[in-house]
Scaffold this motif. Structure first.
Motif, PDB file in Angstrom:
ATOM      1  N   VAL A  98       0.860  -1.185   0.000  1.00  0.00           N
ATOM      2  CA  VAL A  98       0.000   0.000   0.000  1.00  0.00           C
ATOM      3  C   VAL A  98       0.895   1.234   0.000  1.00  0.00           C
ATOM      4  CG1 VAL A  98      -1.857   1.231   1.177  1.00  0.00           C
ATOM      5  CG2 VAL A  98      -1.745  -1.267   1.301  1.00  0.00           C
ATOM      6  N   THR A  99       0.579   2.199  -0.834  1.00  0.00           N
ATOM      7  CA  THR A  99       1.308   3.467  -0.852  1.00  0.00           C
ATOM      8  C   THR A  99       0.356   4.598  -0.470  1.00  0.00           C
ATOM      9  OG1 THR A  99       0.840   3.758  -3.212  1.00  0.00           O
ATOM     10  CG2 THR A  99       2.897   2.663  -2.619  1.00  0.00           C
ATOM     11  N   THR A 100       0.883   5.791  -0.389  1.00  0.00           N
ATOM     12  CA  THR A 100       0.072   6.967  -0.069  1.00  0.00           C
ATOM     13  C   THR A 100       0.180   7.969  -1.183  1.00  0.00           C
ATOM     14  OG1 THR A 100       1.930   7.916   1.139  1.00  0.00           O
ATOM     15  CG2 THR A 100       0.319   6.680   2.414  1.00  0.00           C
ATOM     16  N   CYS A 101      -0.843   8.785  -1.313  1.00  0.00           N
ATOM     17  CA  CYS A 101      -0.835   9.879  -2.272  1.00  0.00           C
ATOM     18  C   CYS A 101      -1.599  11.058  -1.661  1.00  0.00           C
ATOM     19  CB  CYS A 101      -1.447   9.460  -3.609  1.00  0.00           C
ATOM     20  SG  CYS A 101      -3.191   9.020  -3.526  1.00  0.00           S
ATOM     21  N   TRP A 102      -1.486  12.165  -2.291  1.00  0.00           N
ATOM     22  CA  TRP A 102      -2.153  13.372  -1.796  1.00  0.00           C
ATOM     23  C   TRP A 102      -3.389  13.662  -2.632  1.00  0.00           C
ATOM     24  CZ3 TRP A 102      -0.841  16.053   2.572  1.00  0.00           C
ATOM     25  CH2 TRP A 102       0.407  15.740   3.154  1.00  0.00           C
ATOM     26  N   LYS A 103      -4.469  13.927  -1.959  1.00  0.00           N
ATOM     27  CA  LYS A 103      -5.683  14.435  -2.608  1.00  0.00           C
ATOM     28  C   LYS A 103      -5.982  15.773  -1.963  1.00  0.00           C
ATOM     29  CE  LYS A 103      -7.922  10.236  -4.228  1.00  0.00           C
ATOM     30  NZ  LYS A 103      -9.143   9.406  -4.218  1.00  0.00           N
ATOM     31  N   GLY A 104      -5.706  16.794  -2.727  1.00  0.00           N
ATOM     32  CA  GLY A 104      -5.780  18.118  -2.128  1.00  0.00           C
ATOM     33  C   GLY A 104      -4.647  18.299  -1.139  1.00  0.00           C
ATOM     34  N   ASN A 105      -5.008  18.602   0.107  1.00  0.00           N
ATOM     35  CA  ASN A 105      -4.008  18.758   1.166  1.00  0.00           C
ATOM     36  C   ASN A 105      -4.047  17.593   2.132  1.00  0.00           C
ATOM     37  OD1 ASN A 105      -3.032  21.212   0.219  1.00  0.00           O
ATOM     38  ND2 ASN A 105      -4.700  22.335   1.206  1.00  0.00           N
ATOM     39  N   LYS A 106      -4.614  16.474   1.675  1.00  0.00           N
ATOM     40  CA  LYS A 106      -4.797  15.347   2.575  1.00  0.00           C
ATOM     41  C   LYS A 106      -4.106  14.117   2.001  1.00  0.00           C
ATOM     42  CE  LYS A 106      -8.949  13.940   3.492  1.00  0.00           C
ATOM     43  NZ  LYS A 106     -10.363  13.815   3.950  1.00  0.00           N
ATOM     44  N   ALA A 107      -3.345  13.421   2.863  1.00  0.00           N
ATOM     45  CA  ALA A 107      -2.705  12.169   2.451  1.00  0.00           C
ATOM     46  C   ALA A 107      -3.709  11.033   2.567  1.00  0.00           C
ATOM     47  CB  ALA A 107      -1.486  11.887   3.310  1.00  0.00           C
ATOM     48  N   VAL A 108      -3.867  10.274   1.506  1.00  0.00           N
ATOM     49  CA  VAL A 108      -4.809   9.148   1.495  1.00  0.00           C
ATOM     50  C   VAL A 108      -4.067   7.890   1.085  1.00  0.00           C
ATOM     51  CG1 VAL A 108      -6.792  10.613   0.972  1.00  0.00           C
ATOM     52  CG2 VAL A 108      -5.467   9.625  -0.901  1.00  0.00           C
ATOM     53  N   LEU A 109      -4.675   6.735   1.394  1.00  0.00           N
ATOM     54  CA  LEU A 109      -4.076   5.455   1.054  1.00  0.00           C
ATOM     55  C   LEU A 109      -4.382   5.115  -0.407  1.00  0.00           C
ATOM     56  CD1 LEU A 109      -4.974   3.439   4.270  1.00  0.00           C
ATOM     57  CD2 LEU A 109      -2.819   4.543   3.713  1.00  0.00           C
ATOM     58  N   ASP A 110      -3.385   4.596  -1.084  1.00  0.00           N
ATOM     59  CA  ASP A 110      -3.528   4.224  -2.500  1.00  0.00           C
ATOM     60  C   ASP A 110      -3.288   2.724  -2.636  1.00  0.00           C
ATOM     61  OD1 ASP A 110      -3.722   4.180  -5.233  1.00  0.00           O
ATOM     62  OD2 ASP A 110      -1.629   4.708  -5.529  1.00  0.00           O
ATOM     63  N   CYS A 111      -4.372   1.984  -2.850  1.00  0.00           N
ATOM     64  CA  CYS A 111      -4.287   0.523  -2.997  1.00  0.00           C
ATOM     65  C   CYS A 111      -4.543   0.083  -4.419  1.00  0.00           C
ATOM     66  CB  CYS A 111      -5.315  -0.156  -2.073  1.00  0.00           C
ATOM     67  SG  CYS A 111      -5.254   0.370  -0.355  1.00  0.00           S
ATOM     68  N   ASP A 112      -4.597   1.006  -5.371  1.00  0.00           N
ATOM     69  CA  ASP A 112      -5.014   0.660  -6.731  1.00  0.00           C
ATOM     70  C   ASP A 112      -4.096  -0.375  -7.377  1.00  0.00           C
ATOM     71  OD1 ASP A 112      -7.095   2.360  -6.470  1.00  0.00           O
ATOM     72  OD2 ASP A 112      -6.260   3.985  -7.688  1.00  0.00           O
TER      73      ASP A 112
END
Length: 1486
Positions: free
Chosen positions: A1095-1109
């Motif tokens: 699992v990695t993380t990415c930014w959506k706007g100013n928020k870090a979210v989990l990226d499981c794609d």
């Protein structure tokens, strides 16, 4: 004019000057006195020869030089004489010059005129030409008169004299020819002279040969310039039209002379052929350079090619048909082939074929020349194949357009001629005939008239046809409509009659006989052996009985039973593990293609042969074999004596010829046997199991006898003894050629190679650690010489004798013996170091005098790479930078010392400057990947290094040697991702090769405890990968506002291995097995890496979210397809993902929100993850709750809490009878309920629970049915998940199911919960189905494809694995006992679904292969029984279906008609009344 004593005029003058002073006061007085003297003693012809020497006479005794030059003197004489005679001076000079030329040419010792002058003639002519040049300079020489006078000579001039006149710019050849009174006479003189020049060219000195070539070249340029002038130039030079005629006529006559020599070449008229070959120099394009216009040159070559193709067209078409095979490229006269190749240089391939086509259309041709030209073009020009196909198509279109027999015969002759050169350059005749006439779209398919035209044409050919072509026409006849079948039968009858006259039986034709081969047909016995070899090759590659064998067993029964089966079932000693032949025989037996009595006879004969072999081995060698063997031994001893005496080295070659003859007698070899085994066929070596003392089985080429081990041992022993004896006197570089020639002689005996290479495997691979120093030195030197002779050794195919005897890639001999040196244990490490050190030392000493390029070509790369791996691993000193070269080089004699420390010896070799120079060559550099593959072979528990030493070595190799090294040197350029990719690929490739029967090389056998590591990953290399992956995470994180996620290189790499593999790598079954095993290895590697890598993380706007794609994509496309449950991942992968999810959420501001969003995304993007969580929740719950508490100390995230709540609800519902709240989506509640039911067996409680479900649980029940059906399929694939059990019905449904052999046991040790029973699953599915039918819930659409299924079912279908989805028809028709008649009325789509499932069931059967039934119960789960039951159900249900149901099946009728015409007819019968009724209802509305 000569003076007294033969002295020249100049000498007289010079002598007089030396004797006394001149009495003449001036030059004029001197000249007058000379003229008076000449007037009294005049010989003008001799005078012209007196000025050849350009040296001036010296003046001595103080005399003053006089200004009298010989040139001016001759001019004065000529003028004086001409004035007296009353003729022009130029005329007198020309006549006298001709007289001199004639006299020079006639002064020859040869009785007949020759085209070249002797040295004296050449000297005199040179003097004359010098005088003539001086006269020309003074404008006192008439060229035209000279040319006229030349033709008045009694005998024609010598060709060389004419050339000197031409070359000296006195009179050109063209000008001389223009003045000829009769053109034919000039042609005759030139041709005879040129022929004489060509004939004489082969018998003269080197200098004269160059002169002859110069004459020919200069005259050829004249012939071209004047014989093929362009129209504009020719108009300006009308006076040279005679010259053009003569030049063309000469070229024409000389070409005819060459073509006549072609016919005499087979009569061994060597001199004439040699002379004609000399004339071919005229056709060298480079000869003309810039002296001739390109258009003229092309016109000349085009004209010549036309003349060749049309020369003496005496052969009829019938002659060409019969003699055509004698005109192939190899059988055509080399003189004619050389002529073609020179002529065709001037044109492109397309232009050449166009010219050929033009000649065929406009001239009567010489078929031998035309067809040999076709062969030359198709062999020498790669582009010719397609162009000839286009030409053939053009000819056939014209032939059938105008019904023209000429174009037809031309096309057939060209197609056959091109096919004679083999499939490598042109398609076989049989393929061309099938492509042209084998279908309705053929050239003859337009009308009956075209068909009759073709068959009449073929019939006219029959009396002249050879047997192979008649076989093609019979076995692959033209396409004929059924109404005209009688026309074809007439031709076939005629062709068979012709075959009978030729005494060739069509019934005895082989399965894979080359019908286009020019040779006569082979005997049926030999062809049957070839057919067996070819069929075995196809079977080993596809694991299917070849179609040709099946067809032969039905349609060609006499050949199959009389020839093919006896060739296949030849008695032999059967191997312990079934090989490819045994597997093929067993497959034929199971398919009832081998009679039981014949099979039993074969087994008895094999057993008897085994007993005989054992008895023969226990006895002494037969007396008749002792004598040749002893003779061979004696001759080898003589050879050893010669090898140690330098004075006797000249006798080595002769002695080796004697040894070779003795070896041939021992082996029972013959020249015919050697020719019967083509060099391109690989040498097959069957490897024995470890510990066997016998020599590895060798598989000789067809037609070659096996070689006894005693002969191989004698040869190897003799080599070693000779080497040691020679080494006691001289180092390897001064031992002479004996050893090289000995090994080369061995390689020349093809039937010796399999046993020799097999014995090398036995000695190096199995017995290496136990060999003594002398044995190691001898074998090391032997393999070096073996590599030296690699050009004489075809590829080597090594086979471990496993049940899947699929031949691997053919290895070169260097690759073969390098692959035998595996470093796994302490003993094998020590042996490999000793062996490689000895081999490298011998190599560097033996070939020390070679140039660097030649030396590098001799060095086996595997040897140097093995040392690059071994020396740094075993010697710490080799891991640093070398400060200085070793003080003393490693001596060859020291290697035989028993007390030698091989680590020190190898280090000494390592430090030598010559060895270090080799390491700089790219071909010898050990790459990071190669280093990893060698390290992955090591058994850690038996390694020569301790665990800590091994770890230090790994860290040095990775971080100091390969990570910073450039990619050009096999490194990683400092790129951590590249290093991780190399390690990952190496781990996977190593595991695949060790765990698969399709590995290359395939002879890697287990060594004791090492067997356990074959299917497991190397923990230490995996630790190094973990270190690099963790280090990769230590990089700057993305800044807020950056929308892109970090690239997940790991899943890109894994996906790339699966998508980038060549689909033609092997058989379809082998590819599926490779893919399944590859995915299992991917799972193991993912489990071995930190969970946070999923699992990695990415930014959506100013928020870090989990990226499981990336993980979700990999699961949906790949991982779910190796799940044994069909709808859930293994416990290990599931738990690893959730651990990684919680760990990665630490990077989010709100961890709970990040987890909730990720799990909510799972419902739409990757439902199989949630289904897996539901199945494994009892084991997941404690670990996840503990991890969450440890990381955050807060209540569970909402989505995790919901999962826990659904599990608790399902458990309470089953245990205490509490109500079951249905989740959104309902399939998630169904998954938890299904998991709880599996845990709480027996299923009786589940039956009672179904009745308590509320009215809102219809979708839950449908999902529950789907999960149960997938369990039903899993039970069929692998009951109780026994890895060696595969149900027999699966064999009928293709290769898909066989892959379950590789993946029945899920990762993570799931325990007994994973096991499913078919009968239990079936009963549970029937209960759920009854409950659905009782509630009136629609369920058949569950079986639609994922794309066509309704939205509420699409998620379920998308979560299932491809294999389970493919086998849904099996589950559907397992439910037939529960299908009620009301279904047909309540569910309009039921009939459509049932028919679709039946069609898919039949397609599975059609695409599958015949495999054996279960040994436990042959009738259990019989696929035919299931298909029959499904068919009966449909036939019984169709009459009761409503009209609407019958209307829904229209799209399926065409497919059904192909697979089951009877059922399709029934559907049509019952659908017609329905259609009529609908029409009547519509009519009543109006």
């Amino acid at each position: 004019m000569a003076g007294a004593g033969g002295r020249s005029w100049r000498d007289l003058l010079a002598g007089r000057a030396r004797k006394r002073r001149s009495p003449f006061g001036s030059a004029a007085e001197l000249q007058g006195a000379a003229l008076r003297l000449l007037d009294q003693h005049q010989n003008l012809a001799e005078l012209l020869l007196e000025v050849g020497d350009s040296a001036k006479p010296g003046v001595q005794d103080g005399a003053e030089p006089r200004g009298v030059s010989p040139e001016s003197f001759i001019v004065s004489v000529l003028q004086e004489q001409a004035s007296k005679l009353g003729v022009p001076t130029a005329t007198l000079a020309a006549k006298n010059a001709v007289a001199n030329v004639e006299r020079i040419c006639q002064d020859s010792a040869s009785p007949s005129q020759v085209p070249l002058l002797n040295s004296d003639q050449r000297k005199r002519l040179t003097c004359l030409l010098q005088t003539v040049k001086d006269l020309l300079a003074n404008n006192m020489f008439c060229r035209s008169l000279f040319c006229q006078e030349m033709w008045k000579m009694k005998e024609p001039p010598v060709l060389e004299a004419v050339w000197h006149l031409h070359r000296g710019d006195i009179v050109g050849l063209a000008e001389l020819l223009d003045r000829s009174p009769a053109g034919p006479a000039a042609v005759e003189w030139l041709c005879s002279s040129l022929c004489g020049l060509c004939e004489q060219a082969g018998d003269i000195s080197c200098g004269d040969t160059e002169l002859a070539q110069g004459i020919l070249s200069d005259f050829a340029i004249v012939f071209l310039q004047h014989g093929f002038e362009q129209a504009v130039e020719l108009g300006r030079k009308v006076e040279f039209q005679k010259v053009a005629y003569i030049c063309r006529a000469v070229l024409q006559r000389m070409l005819a002379w060459v073509l006549d020599a072609v016919g005499k070449e087979k009569q061994e008229d060597v001199s004439m052929v040699q002379a004609a070959r000399f004339w071919l120099n005229v056709f060298n394009v480079s000869l003309y350079g810039s002296v001739a216009p390109p258009d003229s040159l092309r016109q000349f070559f085009r004209h010549t090619l036309t003349e060749v193709l049309t020369y003496n067209p005496a052969l009829k078409v019938s002659d060409a048909i019969q003699m055509q095979k004698e005109w192939s490229f190899t059988r055509t006269s080399p003189l004619l082939t050389a002529l073609y190749r020179k002529l065709l240089v001037a044109f492109s391939v397309k232009e050449s074929i166009c010219q050929l086509q033009q000649v065929l259309e406009s001239h009567e041709v010489n078929w031998q020349h035309v067809l040999s030209c076709v062969s030359t073009l198709v062999v020498c020009q790669a582009e010719a194949e397609q162009l000839f196909k286009d030409l053939l198509s053009h000819l056939l279109l014209k032939a059938f357009g105008n019904y023209d027999m000429e174009n037809m015969i031309t096309a057939f002759l060209i197609a056959r001629q091109a096919a004679l050169e083999g499939p490598a350059v042109f398609m076989p005749y049989s393929e061309w005939f099938k492509a042209s006439f084998g279908s309705a779209g053929g050239y003859h398919g337009s009308s009956k008239k075209s068909l009759v035209f073709l068959l009449e044409f073929l019939s006219e050919l029959v009396p002249f046809e050879a047997a192979p072509y008649l076989k093609v026409h019979i076995m692959f006849p033209p396409f004929v409509p059924s109404k005209h079948r009688s026309l074809l039968l007439e031709y076939i009858t005629l062709a068979k009659t012709r075959l009978a006259d030729l005494k060739v039986a069509i019934e005895d034709m082989g399965l894979y006989e080359d019908l286009s081969a020019p040779e006569e047909a082979v005997q049926p016995q030999a062809q049957a052996l070839r057919d067996v070899e070819k069929a075995l090759q196809i079977f080993e590659n596809t694991r299917k009985i070849p179609t040709s064998v099946i067809e032969a067993s039905i349609f060609r029964r006499p050949y199959y039973t009389s020839w093919f089966l006896p060739a296949l079932l030849r008695p032999r000693v059967l191997p312990k593990a079934p090989d490819g032949r045994m597997a093929f025989i067993d497959s034929l037996k199971r398919a009832d293609k081998i009679p039981s009595s014949l099979y039993s006879t074969y087994l008895q004969a094999c057993h008897a042969m085994k007993e005989k072999v054992l008895q023969d081995d226990s006895k002494a060698e037969p007396s008749h074999a002792k004598e040749p063997f002893e003779q061979l031994k004696a001759e080898l001893a003589v050879l050893r004596t010669l090898a140690v005496q330098q004075a006797q080295w000249e006798e080595v070659a002769a002695q080796l010829a004697v040894v070779s003859d003795r070896l041939r007698r021992v082996l029972g070899d013959s020249s015919e046997d050697s020719e019967a085994a083509p060099f391109s066929s690989p040498v097959r070596v069957a490897m024995p199991a470890p510990g066997l003392a016998a020599c590895p089985q060798s598989v000789p080429a067809p037609g070659l006898a096996a070689c006894p081990q005693s002969v191989v041992d004698l040869l190897l022993t003799s080599f070693c003894q000779t080497l040691l004896a020679a080494s006691s006197f001289n180092p390897p570089d001064r031992q002479g050629p004996c050893l090289s020639l000995l090994v080369k002689m061995m390689c020349g005996h093809r039937n010796l190679l399999p046993a020799l290479l097999g014995r090398l495997c036995q000695l190096i691979y199995h017995q290496g650690p136990s060999l003594g120093a002398a044995h190691i030195l001898g074998l090391a030197a032997f393999v070096i010489h073996l590599s030296e002779c690699r050009a004489l050794i075809p590829g080597v195919e090594a086979n471990s004798g496993a049940s899947q005897a699929v031949p691997g890639k053919a290895l070169s001999v260097s690759e073969y013996w390098s692959s035998l040196l595996l470093c796994r244990t302490e003993e094998s490490f020590a042996f490999c170091l000793r062996f490689c050190t000895a081999a490298a030392a011998y190599l560097m000493c033996k070939f020390s005098s070679c140039s660097h390029e030649d030396f590098c070509a001799l060095v086996p790369p595997g040897l140097i790479k093995k040392l690059q791996y071994l020396v740094p691993r075993l010697s710490l000193e080799a891991r640093g930078v070398l400060c200085e070269e070793a003080k003393s080089a490693l001596s060859w004699s020291s290697l035989s010392c028993p007390s030698l420390n091989y680590r020190r010896a190898s280090l000494c070799l390592w430090r030598q400057a010559g060895f270090q120079e080799l390491l700089k060559e790219k071909a010898f550099q050990l790459s990071f990947r190669e280093w990893l593959l060698m390290e992955l072979e090591v058994c850690p528990e038996k390694d020569i290094l301790s665990a800590s030493e091994r770890q230090d070595f790994h860290h040095w190799a990775i971080y100091q040697r390969y990570l910073p090294a450039p990619s050009a040197a096999g490194g990683c350029d400092g790129d951590l991702e590249k290093a991780c990719a190399v390690i990952l690929n190496a781990i996977l490739d190593s595991s695949q090769s060790r765990g698969s029967a399709w590995c290359v090389p395939s002879f890697r056998l287990d060594l004791g405890a090492c067997a356990q590591s074959r299917t497991s990953l190397s923990p230490e290399i995996l630790c190094r990968l973990q270190e690099l992956v963790l280090e990769l995470r230590c990089r700057p994180k993305l800044l807020p506002g950056c929308s892109a996620a970090q690239r997940h290189f790991l899943f890109e790499l894994l996906q790339g291995r699966l998508t980038g593999r060549d689909p033609e790598h092997g058989s379809a079954l082998g590819e599926q097995l490779w893919r399944q095993q590859e995915l299992l290895l991917h799972s193991r590697i993912l489990l071995g890496l930190p969970a946070s890598t999923l699992v990695t993380t990415c930014w959506k706007g100013n928020k870090a979210v989990l990226d499981c794609d990336s993980f979700f994509c990999f699961v949906n496309s790949e991982l779910k397809n190796v799940s044994s449950r069909g709808y859930a991942l293994s416990y290990g992968i599931t738990a690893h993902f959730f651990r990684g999810l919680l760990n990665a959420s630490l990077d989010c501001e709100d961890a709970a929100e990040g987890v909730n969003q990720a799990l909510a995304t799972c419902q739409t993007k990757c439902p199989v993850v949630l289904l897996s969580a539901a199945l494994w929740w009892p084991r997941l719950e404690a670990a996840l709750c503990s991890q969450w508490k440890r990381l955050f100390g807060a209540p569970l995230a909402e989505e995790l809490a919901r999962l826990r709540g659904w599990h608790s609800s399902a458990s309470r519902f089953l245990c205490s009878g509490a109500a079951l709240p249905v989740s959104d989506p309902p399939w998630l509640s169904a998954a938890f309920l299904h998991g709880a039911i599996l845990q709480q067996s027996p299923r009786g409680r589940g039956t009672e629970a179904l009745e308590r479900l509320g009215t809102d649980a219809e979708q839950l029940l449908v999902a529950l049915l789907f999960f149960s059906l997938l369990d039903l399929i899993s039970a069929r694939i692998a009951p109780k998940l026994c890895p060696l059990s595969v149900e027999p019905w699966l064999a009928w449904f293709g290769e898909e199911g066989t892959a379950s052999l590789w993946c029945p046991i899920p990762l993570g040790n799931p325990g007994c919960q994973e096991g499913v029973d078919f009968q239990t699953s079936l009963e549970w599915s029937l209960q759920i189905l009854q409950c659905l039918q009782g509630r009136g819930t629609s369920w058949p659409l569950l079986f639609h494809s994922a794309e066509g299924a309704p939205g509420r079912f699409r998620v379920l279908r998308s979560a299932a694995s491809q294999r389970h989805t493919r086998l849904l028809p099996l589950a559907f028709y397992s439910l037939t006992p529960s299908f009620q008649q009301e279904l047909l009325q309540q569910e309009p789509a039921f009939l459509s679904v049932a028919l679709q499932m039946y069609i898919q069931l039949l397609q599975l059967f059609v695409e599958g292969e015949v495999l054996p039934q279960s040994d436990r119960d042959p009738t259990e789960h019989d696929p035919l029984e299931l298909i029959s039951a499904a068919r009966q159900f449909l036939l019984g249900a169709i009459p009761h279906c409503p009209a609407q149901s019958l209307g829904n099946i229209q799209p399926l009728l065409s497919t059904c008609e192909e697979l089951d015409p009877e059922l399709a007819a029934t559907l049509l019968h019952f659908s017609r009344p329905a259609v009529d009724m609908e029409l009547e209802e519509e009519l009543e509305l109006f």
